[in-house]
Design a protein around this motif. Structure first.
Motif, PDB file in Angstrom:
ATOM      1  N   VAL A  14      36.156  -4.962 -10.721  1.00 32.12           N
ATOM      2  CA  VAL A  14      35.819  -3.672 -10.134  1.00 32.12           C
ATOM      3  C   VAL A  14      36.575  -3.570  -8.813  1.00 32.12           C
ATOM      4  N   TYR A  15      37.223  -2.420  -8.574  1.00 30.49           N
ATOM      5  CA  TYR A  15      37.984  -2.232  -7.336  1.00 30.49           C
ATOM      6  C   TYR A  15      37.168  -1.430  -6.341  1.00 30.49           C
ATOM      7  N   GLU A  16      37.058  -1.985  -5.111  1.00 30.32           N
ATOM      8  CA  GLU A  16      36.303  -1.281  -4.080  1.00 30.32           C
ATOM      9  C   GLU A  16      36.952   0.062  -3.802  1.00 30.32           C
ATOM     10  N   LYS A  17      36.186   0.984  -3.348  1.00 30.85           N
ATOM     11  CA  LYS A  17      36.587   2.355  -3.033  1.00 30.85           C
ATOM     12  C   LYS A  17      36.817   3.203  -4.283  1.00 30.85           C
TER      13      LYS A  17
ATOM     14  N   LEU B 149      23.638  -0.829  -8.173  1.00 33.00           N
ATOM     15  CA  LEU B 149      24.176  -1.773  -7.204  1.00 33.00           C
ATOM     16  C   LEU B 149      25.148  -1.044  -6.288  1.00 33.00           C
ATOM     17  N   ASP B 150      24.929  -1.141  -4.980  1.00 30.33           N
ATOM     18  CA  ASP B 150      25.796  -0.533  -3.975  1.00 30.33           C
ATOM     19  C   ASP B 150      26.901  -1.527  -3.619  1.00 30.33           C
ATOM     20  N   LEU B 151      28.112  -1.251  -4.078  1.00 31.03           N
ATOM     21  CA  LEU B 151      29.240  -2.164  -3.862  1.00 31.03           C
ATOM     22  C   LEU B 151      29.644  -2.274  -2.398  1.00 31.03           C
ATOM     23  N   SER B 152      29.327  -1.284  -1.585  1.00 29.83           N
ATOM     24  CA  SER B 152      29.725  -1.335  -0.178  1.00 29.83           C
ATOM     25  C   SER B 152      29.007  -2.463   0.573  1.00 29.83           C
ATOM     26  N   GLU B 153      27.960  -3.010  -0.022  1.00 31.40           N
ATOM     27  CA  GLU B 153      27.213  -4.107   0.595  1.00 31.40           C
ATOM     28  C   GLU B 153      27.744  -5.481   0.191  1.00 31.40           C
ATOM     29  N   LEU B 154      28.723  -5.530  -0.706  1.00 27.34           N
ATOM     30  CA  LEU B 154      29.232  -6.807  -1.216  1.00 27.34           C
ATOM     31  C   LEU B 154      30.575  -7.173  -0.598  1.00 27.34           C
TER      32      LEU B 154
END
Length: 142
Positions: A26-29, A80-85
């Motif tokens: 999974v790519y952030e943003k 799941l909020d990816l900005s927290e990982l």
């Protein structure tokens, strides 16, 4: 489907198709949230209660059917909020308790690898571009 039962005892009985969803890379943003709806079936003869819900971190939220009637299915929507990982491999989960005495606790989870849109690999700046079916095609800038 996984059936957590032992013998023909009366009461609620948990049945689950999927415990962990692997999202791969999974790519952030590109996406801020990952979501999935897990299904839980009550194969018993009395109501199945879902309670004491505990996410593994503050990045996990949920909506849940807390009582599932006999022969019916309920759902757990997990987000799941990816900005927290941080970048790298992840496994985040949600633990729930049930009144099925043969399956008092169940753990649902998300797994995958989080990568930055831009990252450095062996001294090269790599810009993954997204191609067909969201597969990454790395383009290096020297």
């Amino acid at each position: 489907m996984l059936w957590f039962t032992a013998g023909a005892a009366a009461g609620p009985k948990v049945g689950i198709d999927t415990l962990v969803v692997d999202f791969g890379t999974v790519y952030e943003k590109k996406s801020r949230f990952l979501t999935h709806i897990f299904s839980i079936k009550n194969a018993g003869d009395s109501p199945l209660e879902i309670y004491n819900i505990r996410p593994g971190c503050g990045c996990t939220t949920f909506k849940i059917d807390s009582i599932i009637q006999p022969g019916k299915a309920g759902h757990i929507a997990m987000r799941l909020d990816l900005s927290e990982l941080h970048n790298g491999r992840f496994y985040e989960y949600l633990r729930v308790s049930t009144n099925d005495r043969n399956c008092p606790r169940v753990k649902f989870g998300f797994s995958g690898v989080l990568k930055s849109i831009i990252y450095v690999d062996s001294g090269a700046i790599v810009l993954p571009t997204i191609g067909k079916k969201d597969t990454a095609l790395n383009e290096c800038l020297w």
